[in-house]
Write a protein that holds these residues in place. Sequence first.
Motif, PDB file in Angstrom:
ATOM      1  N   GLN A   4       2.677  -8.084  -4.124  1.00  0.00           N
ATOM      2  CA  GLN A   4       3.954  -7.764  -4.759  1.00  0.00           C
ATOM      3  C   GLN A   4       3.817  -7.853  -6.280  1.00  0.00           C
ATOM      4  OE1 GLN A   4       6.851  -6.839  -3.265  1.00  0.00           O
ATOM      5  NE2 GLN A   4       5.912  -6.946  -1.219  1.00  0.00           N
ATOM      6  N   GLN A   5       4.448  -6.908  -6.975  1.00  0.00           N
ATOM      7  CA  GLN A   5       4.446  -6.928  -8.443  1.00  0.00           C
ATOM      8  C   GLN A   5       5.881  -6.780  -8.935  1.00  0.00           C
ATOM      9  OE1 GLN A   5       2.971  -3.501 -10.757  1.00  0.00           O
ATOM     10  NE2 GLN A   5       1.591  -4.961 -11.755  1.00  0.00           N
ATOM     11  N   LEU A   6       6.251  -7.634  -9.857  1.00  0.00           N
ATOM     12  CA  LEU A   6       7.593  -7.602 -10.428  1.00  0.00           C
ATOM     13  C   LEU A   6       7.571  -6.762 -11.696  1.00  0.00           C
ATOM     14  CD1 LEU A   6      10.512  -8.689 -10.222  1.00  0.00           C
ATOM     15  CD2 LEU A   6       9.779 -10.600 -11.689  1.00  0.00           C
ATOM     16  N   SER A   7       8.337  -5.663 -11.713  1.00  0.00           N
ATOM     17  CA  SER A   7       8.365  -4.780 -12.875  1.00  0.00           C
ATOM     18  C   SER A   7       9.309  -5.337 -13.945  1.00  0.00           C
ATOM     19  CB  SER A   7       8.795  -3.372 -12.465  1.00  0.00           C
ATOM     20  OG  SER A   7      10.094  -3.412 -11.904  1.00  0.00           O
ATOM     21  N   LYS A   8       9.304  -4.716 -15.089  1.00  0.00           N
ATOM     22  CA  LYS A   8      10.126  -5.189 -16.212  1.00  0.00           C
ATOM     23  C   LYS A   8      11.623  -5.106 -15.924  1.00  0.00           C
ATOM     24  CE  LYS A   8       6.733  -4.069 -19.802  1.00  0.00           C
ATOM     25  NZ  LYS A   8       6.473  -3.286 -21.045  1.00  0.00           N
ATOM     26  N   ASP A   9      12.032  -4.138 -15.114  1.00  0.00           N
ATOM     27  CA  ASP A   9      13.458  -4.009 -14.805  1.00  0.00           C
ATOM     28  C   ASP A   9      13.892  -4.900 -13.637  1.00  0.00           C
ATOM     29  OD1 ASP A   9      12.243  -2.800 -12.723  1.00  0.00           O
ATOM     30  OD2 ASP A   9      13.155  -0.819 -13.005  1.00  0.00           O
ATOM     31  N   GLY A  10      12.981  -5.777 -13.153  1.00  0.00           N
ATOM     32  CA  GLY A  10      13.334  -6.742 -12.125  1.00  0.00           C
ATOM     33  C   GLY A  10      13.145  -6.284 -10.704  1.00  0.00           C
ATOM     34  N   THR A  11      12.636  -5.077 -10.517  1.00  0.00           N
ATOM     35  CA  THR A  11      12.420  -4.586  -9.153  1.00  0.00           C
ATOM     36  C   THR A  11      11.030  -4.989  -8.659  1.00  0.00           C
ATOM     37  OG1 THR A  11      11.588  -2.479 -10.007  1.00  0.00           O
ATOM     38  CG2 THR A  11      13.956  -2.636  -9.497  1.00  0.00           C
ATOM     39  N   ASN A  12      10.950  -5.238  -7.353  1.00  0.00           N
ATOM     40  CA  ASN A  12       9.670  -5.582  -6.727  1.00  0.00           C
ATOM     41  C   ASN A  12       9.000  -4.320  -6.194  1.00  0.00           C
ATOM     42  OD1 ASN A  12       9.298  -8.365  -7.010  1.00  0.00           O
ATOM     43  ND2 ASN A  12      10.810  -8.793  -5.405  1.00  0.00           N
ATOM     44  N   MET A  13       7.713  -4.220  -6.484  1.00  0.00           N
ATOM     45  CA  MET A  13       6.932  -3.095  -5.967  1.00  0.00           C
ATOM     46  C   MET A  13       5.742  -3.649  -5.190  1.00  0.00           C
ATOM     47  SD  MET A  13       6.814  -0.303  -9.045  1.00  0.00           S
ATOM     48  CE  MET A  13       5.881  -1.408 -10.099  1.00  0.00           C
ATOM     49  N   GLU A  14       5.442  -2.970  -4.107  1.00  0.00           N
ATOM     50  CA  GLU A  14       4.243  -3.351  -3.354  1.00  0.00           C
ATOM     51  C   GLU A  14       3.068  -2.555  -3.879  1.00  0.00           C
ATOM     52  OE1 GLU A  14       2.919  -2.519   1.046  1.00  0.00           O
ATOM     53  OE2 GLU A  14       4.245  -4.275   1.022  1.00  0.00           O
ATOM     54  N   ILE A  15       2.033  -3.275  -4.283  1.00  0.00           N
ATOM     55  CA  ILE A  15       0.836  -2.626  -4.826  1.00  0.00           C
ATOM     56  C   ILE A  15      -0.379  -3.147  -4.067  1.00  0.00           C
ATOM     57  CG2 ILE A  15       1.842  -2.351  -7.121  1.00  0.00           C
ATOM     58  CD1 ILE A  15       0.140  -4.765  -7.985  1.00  0.00           C
ATOM     59  N   MET A  16      -1.491  -2.487  -4.274  1.00  0.00           N
ATOM     60  CA  MET A  16      -2.742  -2.929  -3.664  1.00  0.00           C
ATOM     61  C   MET A  16      -3.601  -3.584  -4.732  1.00  0.00           C
ATOM     62  SD  MET A  16      -2.379  -2.071  -0.523  1.00  0.00           S
ATOM     63  CE  MET A  16      -4.027  -2.190   0.194  1.00  0.00           C
ATOM     64  N   VAL A  17      -4.087  -4.770  -4.438  1.00  0.00           N
ATOM     65  CA  VAL A  17      -4.970  -5.488  -5.360  1.00  0.00           C
ATOM     66  C   VAL A  17      -6.291  -5.772  -4.647  1.00  0.00           C
ATOM     67  CG1 VAL A  17      -3.057  -6.550  -6.609  1.00  0.00           C
ATOM     68  CG2 VAL A  17      -4.077  -7.745  -4.662  1.00  0.00           C
ATOM     69  N   THR A  18      -7.303  -6.093  -5.417  1.00  0.00           N
ATOM     70  CA  THR A  18      -8.613  -6.383  -4.828  1.00  0.00           C
ATOM     71  C   THR A  18      -8.810  -7.888  -4.688  1.00  0.00           C
ATOM     72  OG1 THR A  18      -9.669  -6.385  -7.011  1.00  0.00           O
ATOM     73  CG2 THR A  18      -9.660  -4.310  -5.778  1.00  0.00           C
ATOM     74  N   GLN A  19      -9.471  -8.269  -3.615  1.00  0.00           N
ATOM     75  CA  GLN A  19      -9.901  -9.653  -3.448  1.00  0.00           C
ATOM     76  C   GLN A  19     -11.230  -9.651  -2.696  1.00  0.00           C
ATOM     77  OE1 GLN A  19      -6.938 -11.720  -1.090  1.00  0.00           O
ATOM     78  NE2 GLN A  19      -7.950 -11.187   0.836  1.00  0.00           N
ATOM     79  N   GLN A  20     -11.968 -10.755  -2.788  1.00  0.00           N
ATOM     80  CA  GLN A  20     -13.275 -10.838  -2.149  1.00  0.00           C
ATOM     81  C   GLN A  20     -13.145 -10.569  -0.647  1.00  0.00           C
ATOM     82  OE1 GLN A  20     -15.207 -14.700  -2.165  1.00  0.00           O
ATOM     83  NE2 GLN A  20     -17.212 -13.775  -2.482  1.00  0.00           N
ATOM     84  N   ARG A  21     -14.110  -9.846  -0.111  1.00  0.00           N
ATOM     85  CA  ARG A  21     -14.074  -9.503   1.304  1.00  0.00           C
ATOM     86  C   ARG A  21     -13.947 -10.772   2.145  1.00  0.00           C
ATOM     87  NH1 ARG A  21     -18.916  -5.800   3.307  1.00  0.00           N
ATOM     88  NH2 ARG A  21     -19.700  -7.724   4.227  1.00  0.00           N
ATOM     89  N   ARG A  22     -13.146 -10.696   3.192  1.00  0.00           N
ATOM     90  CA  ARG A  22     -12.728 -11.910   3.902  1.00  0.00           C
ATOM     91  C   ARG A  22     -13.901 -12.699   4.491  1.00  0.00           C
ATOM     92  NH1 ARG A  22     -10.626 -13.341   9.086  1.00  0.00           N
ATOM     93  NH2 ARG A  22      -9.102 -15.028   8.918  1.00  0.00           N
ATOM     94  N   ASP A  23     -14.865 -12.015   5.111  1.00  0.00           N
ATOM     95  CA  ASP A  23     -15.979 -12.752   5.715  1.00  0.00           C
ATOM     96  C   ASP A  23     -16.799 -13.488   4.666  1.00  0.00           C
ATOM     97  OD1 ASP A  23     -16.781 -10.249   4.737  1.00  0.00           O
ATOM     98  OD2 ASP A  23     -18.570 -10.240   6.001  1.00  0.00           O
TER      99      ASP A  23
END
Length: 457
Positions: A80-99
């Motif tokens: 989730q990312q909070l924009s400047k106008d206060g709305t929540n947007m769902e975005i894709m972020v990277t993280q280390q592969r789970r295994d």
Amino acid sequence: MDLMKERFVKLLLGEDMSGSGKGVSSALALSNAITNLAASVFGEQRRLEPMSAERKGRWRKEIDWLLSVTDYIVEFVPSQQLSKDGTNMEIMVTQQRRDLHMNIPALRKLDAMLIEYLDNFSGHNEFWYLSRDADESEKGNSQREDDKWWLPTVKVPPKGLSDVSGKWLQHQKELVNQVLKAAMAINANVLMEMEVPEAYVESLPKNGRASLGDSIYRSITFDVFDPEEFLSSLDLSTEHKIVDLKNRIEASTVIWKRKMHNKDAKSPWGSAVSLEKREQFEERAKTILLILKHRFPGIPQSALDISKIQYNMDVGYSILESYSRILESLAFTVLSRIEDVLYADSLAKNPTLGKSKGRPSLTDSEAVTVSALDPEGEIEKLNKMEPPASMTLSDFMGWHYDQDSDAEEDSGKLEATKNVQDGKLVKILPNVVTHKKFSFMEKLENLGGLRSPTSRH
């Protein structure tokens, strides 16, 4: 330094940050690098003694460099990312592969434990080592007569080790053995997840009988089958014969699996035997492989494992496999050195053992249980077994020690022994997961050895 590391990682990954090998493959190069580093650092560990500060520092520094690659093997996850106008947007972020996120910290912990166990042997004075050039009379009946002739001879006092030292060594053996089982489980799961290379499949005969030979094939496909009785009927006296049996059985499991998935009788992989029979044969073969894995933990890797490592294109799997394999090898080495001391102690207390057929193997006194290697279960056992702190022999003798009372001193030693045997849950390892989910019998598949594939050198 961070910028240099990032460029180094991108170069190794061929600009493919997923680690799936779509760029220029670096999986085998990284596997070789970890294997060669371990060989140069741990290859001289011929005694139960702490590693030198120089070797320890080099190992920690260079393995960190190689493992840093896994920081950049990532996958997309929703956030989730909070924009400047206060709305929540769902975005894709990277993280280390789970295994990798779960298994790399677990392997690092096993790594630190093994080095810590070696540090525990500093200052021991109840056993020592003779040089290879020592006189035969000085070596006595404890000299080696097996294939490890280059290792130094262990000597203990004429009456053997004290009870406290013996119990302490036994506990160190149990701890190292549990580390070995945890590393074996992780390595087996990673190898299981690697795809069987087409080059290996093309080299196989078209039926299991040709791979196994008539005698072994008849034993496995007979109506009544006992794996222990089957293995007792075979000649497993040398390492070469054990590996040859593993190669034959693993090849037959791959053939039978191909036949089960290709029901067209006109195909070269078609099957004239019912699906139920094939599944039964495959299950029996996997049971034999698991028993061999437990009974002979130090044998080289099979042809299937070597082929998987050689043709694997996933950098993440490559790092997990090589790191767990070299920790297996180190744990097995330390376990063998502890066994050498305990054997010398048994000879000192009972010289007639020297006239017996030879030194017992690591698994002679352990019952082989047919169960799948479970990383989470083995690490949980290790957590429960581990003592409260780094425990040298002097620490072991000093637990619950009270200088004001001889009676309390004896009581303290008894309580110390009880605590060591029971163990305490004080160090928690991360949970170990694999990249995919497998059934019980699938976890038995493709269990490998400890050593580097011979095709690399």
